[in-house]
Write a protein that holds these residues in place. Structure first.
Motif, short mmCIF file in Angstrom:
data_model
loop_
_atom_site.label_atom_id
_atom_site.label_comp_id
_atom_site.label_asym_id
_atom_site.label_seq_id
_atom_site.Cartn_x
_atom_site.Cartn_y
_atom_site.Cartn_z
N ALA A 135 50.39 119.24 -10.26
CA ALA A 135 50.10 119.67 -8.89
C ALA A 135 50.27 118.50 -7.95
CB ALA A 135 48.67 120.20 -8.81
N GLU B 273 48.59 126.65 -4.92
CA GLU B 273 49.02 125.29 -5.22
C GLU B 273 50.50 125.24 -5.58
OE1 GLU B 273 46.29 122.45 -7.29
OE2 GLU B 273 45.29 124.31 -7.91
N TYR C 66 53.96 127.93 1.44
CA TYR C 66 54.73 127.40 0.31
C TYR C 66 56.22 127.59 0.52
CZ TYR C 66 57.34 127.97 -4.03
OH TYR C 66 58.33 127.93 -4.99
N ALA D 160 49.78 119.03 -4.49
CA ALA D 160 49.04 119.35 -3.26
C ALA D 160 47.78 120.11 -3.66
CB ALA D 160 49.90 120.19 -2.34
N ARG D 161 46.64 119.56 -3.32
CA ARG D 161 45.39 120.18 -3.75
C ARG D 161 44.88 121.19 -2.75
NH1 ARG D 161 45.58 119.83 -8.73
NH2 ARG D 161 43.48 120.75 -8.67
N GLN D 162 45.32 121.08 -1.50
CA GLN D 162 44.87 122.06 -0.52
C GLN D 162 45.49 123.41 -0.82
OE1 GLN D 162 46.98 119.66 0.08
NE2 GLN D 162 48.55 120.20 1.59
N ARG D 163 44.73 124.46 -0.55
CA ARG D 163 45.24 125.81 -0.80
C ARG D 163 46.25 126.20 0.26
NH1 ARG D 163 44.12 127.11 -6.00
NH2 ARG D 163 42.07 126.24 -6.51
#
Length: 204
Positions: free
Chosen positions: A3, A31, A14, A5-8
């Motif tokens: 992953a 993610e 996306y 990018a940890r932000q939703r």
């Protein structure tokens, strides 16, 4: 895959990021997951598949894609890039960008040590939710091994066929094509020239 990018994110966010990116990422549950580059055997096998299937599908109502066609598993929300995808009949695309397929008929994945467990397990779990999918094929790149999971019309059970002999030939019932393992592994340096005996069909 890891992953990055940890932000939703939403699916729309996306897709906007993905279409502007130089590299490819899968997407699931908010993610993005960066996809690793392919090895030489992986690339050769993919090219061999495209060459073999492309000739057999010429003039038919099927479309063949490799690497770049994104597939969305609508029931689960997974966006991914199979190594080889075939859709027969009318294709369904997510939007006007024409880069996300919704109804694959056949998916082929070339396995690697880092993705094999995922391709066999969770990813196949996602793919099985696709009503259009009739066949899922896994091809090892470090040994002569091809597995086909084909969905029965009645009951929805999956039948597995295993081949690990370079003299073997796999019939892809979903698209009525044949794959000779010698062609699949053409120019691929396998660890041993001696192949194991061919496997037998079973039921999953």
């Amino acid at each position: 895959m890891t992953a990055h990018a940890r932000q939703r994110l939403t699916a729309a966010e996306y897709l906007a990021l993905e279409r502007a990116a130089d590299t490819k990422s899968e997407f699931f549950d908010g993610e993005m997951f960066a996809m690793a580059g392919a090895t030489e055997p992986h690339i050769l096998i993919t090219v061999n598949l495209v060459m073999s299937l492309g000739v057999q599908l010429r003039g038919r109502s099927c479309r063949l894609y490799a690497n770049e066609m994104r597939v969305k598993v609508d029931p689960t929300g997974l966006y991914t890039y199979p190594d080889v995808v075939v859709v027969c009949g009318e294709r369904r695309l997510e939007d006007d960008h024409h880069d996300t397929l919704l109804n694959p008929t056949l998916i082929i994945e070339v396995l690697s040590p880092s993705t094999e467990a995922y391709d066999r397990g969770k990813k196949f779990g996602h793919y099985r939710r696709l009503e259009s999918l009739r066949e899922y094929v896994l091809i090892a790149q470090d040994r002569c091994s091809v597995e086909s999971f084909s969905r029965r019309e009645v009951g929805g059970e999956w039948k597995i066929t295993e081949l690990n002999d370079l003299n073997g030939r796999l019939h892809l019932a979903s698209i009525d094509c044949d794959l000779a393992l010698a062609d699949v592994y053409d120019r691929v340096e396998l660890p041993s020239a001696v192949s194991l005996p061919g496997g037998s069909p079973g039921t999953l």
